[in-house]
Design a protein around this motif. Structure first.
Motif, short mmCIF file in Angstrom:
data_model
loop_
_atom_site.label_atom_id
_atom_site.label_comp_id
_atom_site.label_asym_id
_atom_site.label_seq_id
_atom_site.Cartn_x
_atom_site.Cartn_y
_atom_site.Cartn_z
N ARG A 162 0.84 -1.21 0.00
CA ARG A 162 0.00 0.00 0.00
C ARG A 162 0.88 1.26 0.00
N ILE A 163 1.96 1.22 0.76
CA ILE A 163 2.88 2.37 0.78
C ILE A 163 3.51 2.54 -0.60
N GLY A 164 3.86 1.44 -1.24
CA GLY A 164 4.39 1.50 -2.60
C GLY A 164 3.40 2.12 -3.56
N THR A 165 2.13 1.77 -3.40
CA THR A 165 1.07 2.34 -4.23
C THR A 165 0.97 3.85 -4.04
N CYS A 166 1.18 4.30 -2.81
CA CYS A 166 1.13 5.75 -2.52
C CYS A 166 2.29 6.48 -3.18
N LYS A 177 6.84 11.65 5.02
CA LYS A 177 5.70 12.19 5.78
C LYS A 177 4.45 12.25 4.92
N ASP A 178 4.57 12.81 3.71
CA ASP A 178 3.41 12.91 2.82
C ASP A 178 2.92 11.53 2.38
N VAL A 179 3.87 10.63 2.15
CA VAL A 179 3.50 9.27 1.73
C VAL A 179 2.72 8.57 2.83
N LEU A 180 3.21 8.65 4.06
CA LEU A 180 2.53 7.98 5.17
C LEU A 180 1.19 8.62 5.48
N ASN A 181 1.08 9.94 5.30
CA ASN A 181 -0.21 10.61 5.49
C ASN A 181 -1.23 10.10 4.48
N LEU A 182 -0.79 9.95 3.22
CA LEU A 182 -1.67 9.43 2.17
C LEU A 182 -2.03 7.97 2.46
N PHE A 183 -1.07 7.20 2.88
CA PHE A 183 -1.28 5.80 3.24
C PHE A 183 -2.34 5.66 4.33
N LYS A 242 -7.92 4.42 5.84
CA LYS A 242 -9.14 4.69 6.61
C LYS A 242 -10.38 4.62 5.72
N THR A 243 -10.24 5.07 4.47
CA THR A 243 -11.39 5.06 3.55
C THR A 243 -11.44 3.77 2.72
#
Length: 273
Positions: A235-239, A258-264, A269-270
């Motif tokens: 999932r992180i790779g996808t981000c 930071k931005d990647v983990l926020n998107l992840f 969550k959704t």
């Protein structure tokens, strides 16, 4: 891959060969600027720097590509690998691709296996994927797209066909197979457990597809290096790929963990994966 990793805060060393030409200088400057250690790169007066040109359509989909890599590839020989044995043996993971010659790939895989270092092999292209079929040694992670998968393991029409191959032991030389399917997402095949995990691609307007596959691999490795499980790492790779798809450049300039983990976290969550 190395540039993405460095931007994400993962220490990365790039080994290989560049020519003593403008392209070689550009690669060293840009890669070093991103934070990658380039001290072990071979700069050759004889070999031209490898070149790759891809063409994409207005719809953002990949159309075609050509490359000129033989000079640089042939310079990365077994002697070069053995001269850099110390840095390889100290690695927490080794990432290689099928642009390298078969004997060199097997030498690096042997070093990795001997020192119990996980190795990831990227099949690169449908033509280069042919070498993967006959490699000796154990490969922890094999990264392929759908076309490369079919060349190595044979055709499949649906997910059930892949599971049949899994149960038949067709993937026995690989611990994990990362099957990248473009906008459809990724299948992560765990051969020992005989399982297949799926991760959907995130919806986005594609500016340029080139570089998204490498971005995914870097994000996936970032996840593993930071103790995320396989599904979370995918999932992180996808981000990371999501950010790269939105730029014309092969690496997103403002990429950061930071931005990647926020998107992840947001997309988890959704339930968009």
């Amino acid at each position: 891959i190395s540039e993405n990793l460095a931007k994400l805060g993962v220490p990365a060393y790039m080994l290989g060969c560049v020519g003593a030409d403008s392209f070689g200088k550009l690669i060293i400057e840009e890669t070093k600027k991103a934070g990658v250690n380039t001290d072990f790169l071979l700069v050759s007066e004889k070999a031209a720097t490898a070149k790759y040109l891809s063409v994409s359509g207005k719809d953002g989909k990949f159309f075609n590509a050509v490359n000129d890599m033989n000079d640089a590839t042939d310079s990365v020989n077994i002697e070069y690998v053995r001269n850099n044995l110390e840095v390889l043996e100290k690695s927490s993971m080794i990432v290689i691709d099928a642009n390298l010659n078969k004997d060199v790939l097997e030498e690096i895989i042997s070093i990795a296996n001997k020192n119990q270092i996980p190795v990831l092999l990227d099949a690169v292209s449908s033509k280069k994927a042919l070498v993967v079929k006959n490699l000796k040694g154990s490969i922890d992670y094999l990264s392929v797209n759908s076309t490369e998968f079919k060349i190595i393991f044979g055709k499949y029409k649906k997910t059930a066909d892949i599971l049949d191959k899994l149960f038949n032991g067709d993937f026995r030389n690989f611990k994990y197979i990362i099957l990248k399917k473009g906008s459809s997402g990724v299948n992560l095949i765990e051969t020992k457990e005989e399982l297949m995990l799926s991760c959907k691609g995130l919806k986005t307007d594609v500016t340029e597809p080139n570089g998204a596959g490498d971005a995914f691999i870097a994000g996936f490795l970032y996840g593993l290096q930071n103790k995320y499980d396989l599904s979370e790492s995918a999932r992180i790779g996808t981000c990371v790929a999501f950010f790269t798809l939105g730029t014309v450049k092969s690496v997103f300039e403002d990429l950061n963990s930071k931005d990647v983990l926020n998107l992840f976290q947001e997309k988890s969550k959704t339930n968009e994966f």
